[in-house]
Design a protein around this motif. Sequence first.
Motif, PDB file in Angstrom:
ATOM      1  N   PHE A 183       0.830  -1.198   0.000  1.00 35.09           N
ATOM      2  CA  PHE A 183       0.000   0.000   0.000  1.00 35.09           C
ATOM      3  C   PHE A 183       0.870   1.255   0.000  1.00 35.09           C
ATOM      4  O   PHE A 183       1.873   1.335   0.710  1.00 35.09           O
ATOM      5  CB  PHE A 183      -0.881   0.006   1.250  1.00 35.09           C
ATOM      6  N   ILE A 184       0.481   2.240  -0.818  1.00 36.50           N
ATOM      7  CA  ILE A 184       1.198   3.525  -0.780  1.00 36.50           C
ATOM      8  C   ILE A 184       0.283   4.696  -0.413  1.00 36.50           C
ATOM      9  O   ILE A 184       0.704   5.592   0.310  1.00 36.50           O
ATOM     10  CB  ILE A 184       1.952   3.834  -2.097  1.00 36.50           C
ATOM     11  N   GLU A 185      -0.968   4.711  -0.903  1.00 36.27           N
ATOM     12  CA  GLU A 185      -1.865   5.795  -0.531  1.00 36.27           C
ATOM     13  C   GLU A 185      -3.284   5.475  -0.965  1.00 36.27           C
ATOM     14  O   GLU A 185      -3.518   4.543  -1.744  1.00 36.27           O
ATOM     15  CB  GLU A 185      -1.432   7.126  -1.144  1.00 36.27           C
ATOM     16  N   MET A 186      -4.229   6.264  -0.467  1.00 36.85           N
ATOM     17  CA  MET A 186      -5.622   6.171  -0.904  1.00 36.85           C
ATOM     18  C   MET A 186      -6.075   7.532  -1.388  1.00 36.85           C
ATOM     19  O   MET A 186      -5.871   8.546  -0.709  1.00 36.85           O
ATOM     20  CB  MET A 186      -6.539   5.696   0.223  1.00 36.85           C
ATOM     21  N   ASN A 187      -6.672   7.556  -2.582  1.00 36.53           N
ATOM     22  CA  ASN A 187      -7.239   8.784  -3.121  1.00 36.53           C
ATOM     23  C   ASN A 187      -8.722   8.816  -2.799  1.00 36.53           C
ATOM     24  O   ASN A 187      -9.488   7.956  -3.244  1.00 36.53           O
ATOM     25  CB  ASN A 187      -7.020   8.869  -4.627  1.00 36.53           C
ATOM     26  N   THR A 188      -9.131   9.826  -2.046  1.00 35.22           N
ATOM     27  CA  THR A 188     -10.486   9.883  -1.505  1.00 35.22           C
ATOM     28  C   THR A 188     -11.411  10.699  -2.410  1.00 35.22           C
ATOM     29  O   THR A 188     -12.087  11.623  -1.968  1.00 35.22           O
ATOM     30  CB  THR A 188     -10.457  10.467  -0.089  1.00 35.22           C
ATOM     31  N   ARG A 189     -11.454  10.330  -3.679  1.00 34.63           N
ATOM     32  CA  ARG A 189     -12.227  11.079  -4.678  1.00 34.63           C
ATOM     33  C   ARG A 189     -12.351  10.207  -5.919  1.00 34.63           C
ATOM     34  O   ARG A 189     -11.785   9.128  -6.004  1.00 34.63           O
ATOM     35  CB  ARG A 189     -11.496  12.377  -5.045  1.00 34.63           C
ATOM     36  N   ILE A 190     -13.077  10.696  -6.903  1.00 36.12           N
ATOM     37  CA  ILE A 190     -13.078  10.053  -8.215  1.00 36.12           C
ATOM     38  C   ILE A 190     -11.716  10.301  -8.854  1.00 36.12           C
ATOM     39  O   ILE A 190     -11.101  11.360  -8.649  1.00 36.12           O
ATOM     40  CB  ILE A 190     -14.227  10.598  -9.107  1.00 36.12           C
ATOM     41  N   GLN A 191     -11.222   9.333  -9.615  1.00 34.41           N
ATOM     42  CA  GLN A 191      -9.905   9.452 -10.242  1.00 34.41           C
ATOM     43  C   GLN A 191     -10.016   9.928 -11.684  1.00 34.41           C
ATOM     44  O   GLN A 191     -11.022   9.681 -12.361  1.00 34.41           O
ATOM     45  CB  GLN A 191      -9.204   8.090 -10.250  1.00 34.41           C
ATOM     46  N   VAL A 192      -8.970  10.568 -12.166  1.00 30.97           N
ATOM     47  CA  VAL A 192      -8.899  10.933 -13.584  1.00 30.97           C
ATOM     48  C   VAL A 192      -9.169   9.712 -14.452  1.00 30.97           C
ATOM     49  O   VAL A 192      -9.881   9.770 -15.458  1.00 30.97           O
ATOM     50  CB  VAL A 192      -7.514  11.531 -13.910  1.00 30.97           C
ATOM     51  N   GLU A 193      -8.605   8.570 -14.064  1.00 30.89           N
ATOM     52  CA  GLU A 193      -8.627   7.373 -14.898  1.00 30.89           C
ATOM     53  C   GLU A 193      -9.849   6.489 -14.676  1.00 30.89           C
ATOM     54  O   GLU A 193      -9.872   5.323 -15.100  1.00 30.89           O
ATOM     55  CB  GLU A 193      -7.352   6.561 -14.685  1.00 30.89           C
ATOM     56  N   HIS A 194     -10.901   7.009 -14.047  1.00 29.99           N
ATOM     57  CA  HIS A 194     -12.073   6.169 -13.793  1.00 29.99           C
ATOM     58  C   HIS A 194     -12.736   5.617 -15.053  1.00 29.99           C
ATOM     59  O   HIS A 194     -13.383   4.567 -14.987  1.00 29.99           O
ATOM     60  CB  HIS A 194     -13.101   6.929 -12.938  1.00 29.99           C
ATOM     61  N   PRO A 195     -12.600   6.250 -16.241  1.00 30.60           N
ATOM     62  CA  PRO A 195     -13.258   5.673 -17.418  1.00 30.60           C
ATOM     63  C   PRO A 195     -12.836   4.244 -17.761  1.00 30.60           C
ATOM     64  O   PRO A 195     -13.675   3.464 -18.233  1.00 30.60           O
ATOM     65  CB  PRO A 195     -12.870   6.641 -18.540  1.00 30.60           C
ATOM     66  N   VAL A 196     -11.590   3.869 -17.518  1.00 25.98           N
ATOM     67  CA  VAL A 196     -11.205   2.500 -17.889  1.00 25.98           C
ATOM     68  C   VAL A 196     -11.930   1.481 -17.023  1.00 25.98           C
ATOM     69  O   VAL A 196     -12.309   0.399 -17.499  1.00 25.98           O
ATOM     70  CB  VAL A 196      -9.670   2.280 -17.842  1.00 25.98           C
ATOM     71  N   THR A 197     -12.153   1.814 -15.757  1.00 22.51           N
ATOM     72  CA  THR A 197     -12.925   0.922 -14.891  1.00 22.51           C
ATOM     73  C   THR A 197     -14.376   0.858 -15.352  1.00 22.51           C
ATOM     74  O   THR A 197     -14.995  -0.212 -15.365  1.00 22.51           O
ATOM     75  CB  THR A 197     -12.827   1.391 -13.435  1.00 22.51           C
ATOM     76  N   GLU A 198     -14.935   1.990 -15.736  1.00 21.67           N
ATOM     77  CA  GLU A 198     -16.307   1.995 -16.237  1.00 21.67           C
ATOM     78  C   GLU A 198     -16.438   1.146 -17.498  1.00 21.67           C
ATOM     79  O   GLU A 198     -17.441   0.427 -17.677  1.00 21.67           O
ATOM     80  CB  GLU A 198     -16.758   3.431 -16.506  1.00 21.67           C
TER      81      GLU A 198
END
Length: 446
Positions: A286-301
């Motif tokens: 583990f390095i960190e958690m981003n507590t928001r929507i990510q720039v790269e969320h389209p690939v997951t969608e």
Amino acid sequence: MTISSVLVANRGEIALRVIRACRERGLRSVAVYSDADAGAAHVRHADQAVHIGKSSAAKSYLDPDALLAAARSSGADAVHPGYGFLSERSSFAQAVTDAGLVWVGPPADVIARMGDKAAARAVAARAGVPVVPGSDELASVDDAVSAAARIGYPVLVKAAAGGGGRGIRPAASDDELRRVVAEAQREAASAFGSDVVYLERALPHPKHVEVQVLADTHGSVVHCYERDCSMQRRRQKVLEEAPAPGLDPGVRTAMCDAAVSLAREVGYVGAGTVEFLLDGEGEFFFIEMNTRIQVEHPVTELVTGLDLVALQLRVADGEPLPVRQDEIACRGAALEFRVNAEDPADDFLPTPGEVTALELPGGPGVRVDTALAAGDVIPPFYDSLVAKLAVWAPDRDAAVARGRRALAEYTVEGVPTTIPLHRRLLDDPTVVAGTYDITFLEGFAM
């Protein structure tokens, strides 16, 4: 409270993305804009738009008082922060809540804990999630040298309040460490308002793999599989893909389970991303958690069929997640190419200016998230990201081929962009094989 109107505290393509999700959900959207963005697409597409200040981000999109005043004057009952700007500022999330508005994101105390990278490591350890060997927050340079002796060189000096690759410096010796601690502290203070730093062991040639999680207020936490974000320049992501190529199925399961465990441990709500480094032996940290929507969320969608922004809005409205873990499948492969107004041939110098012509790619499996149109002027005041080209296909080889085709169709005139870089990347055998790591672009010549 039932949400009926959402103030989108952002600009550009992510603001437009949220506005579209609001419209599909039947919610009124309120855009905010600076002087530079008076004619921007997110302003035109929203149901209402409120001017919040001058062109400088500090006097507009980073001004909490101006944003809260816009929410009050427009009658908005919720605030969606997008990514960047104030999206991970716990004080802003708390101010939104204190004003009686709904914050579309995790609680302020969760943002604060996970935003402090040293505190986040402690949360991960409690959840049984492996962390990179490192130190607590450092009180002095001498403390850093002592910690490095215990951890072992090479090390990374990292900002405790950091994110997005800012406030990080490598060191391979005591002398170098003494020098870069001060550099990291200065950058951290400038970028995040805190000069607190800590150390982590530098892993040789790791992959950067992150897991998308979703959690509601009814006790449900799920993952949406992983993204490979190893294509980075100066710790800034350039290209992302899902699923991670070549990832061992057992490692994938363990990593996704670890992300869910961490989200449960911290009491997460909404969409978040748990980021890991993966070494050559299949161990992840583990390095960190981003507590928001990510720039790269389209690939997951694209690989899951989920609308992550719509799910953010549902959760913020108090609804349970509509999908169980066993209903979320990962199908095919997707890649996202960040299109920045930068010149790769000139050390990625930002290139604000007028877009004199624009032709977007299309066809099956092609998605472009952008707020840019021909005739628009890219202002010099904000991040250089102007579009995200994402492609999907039944398998990775077909996705790479589709990416090549889409990039060949993509034309931007008037300002240099990173499109030529992406075209070259998809002709590189290492990229095509998916075996690149976070150091790949260090030796890549334009």
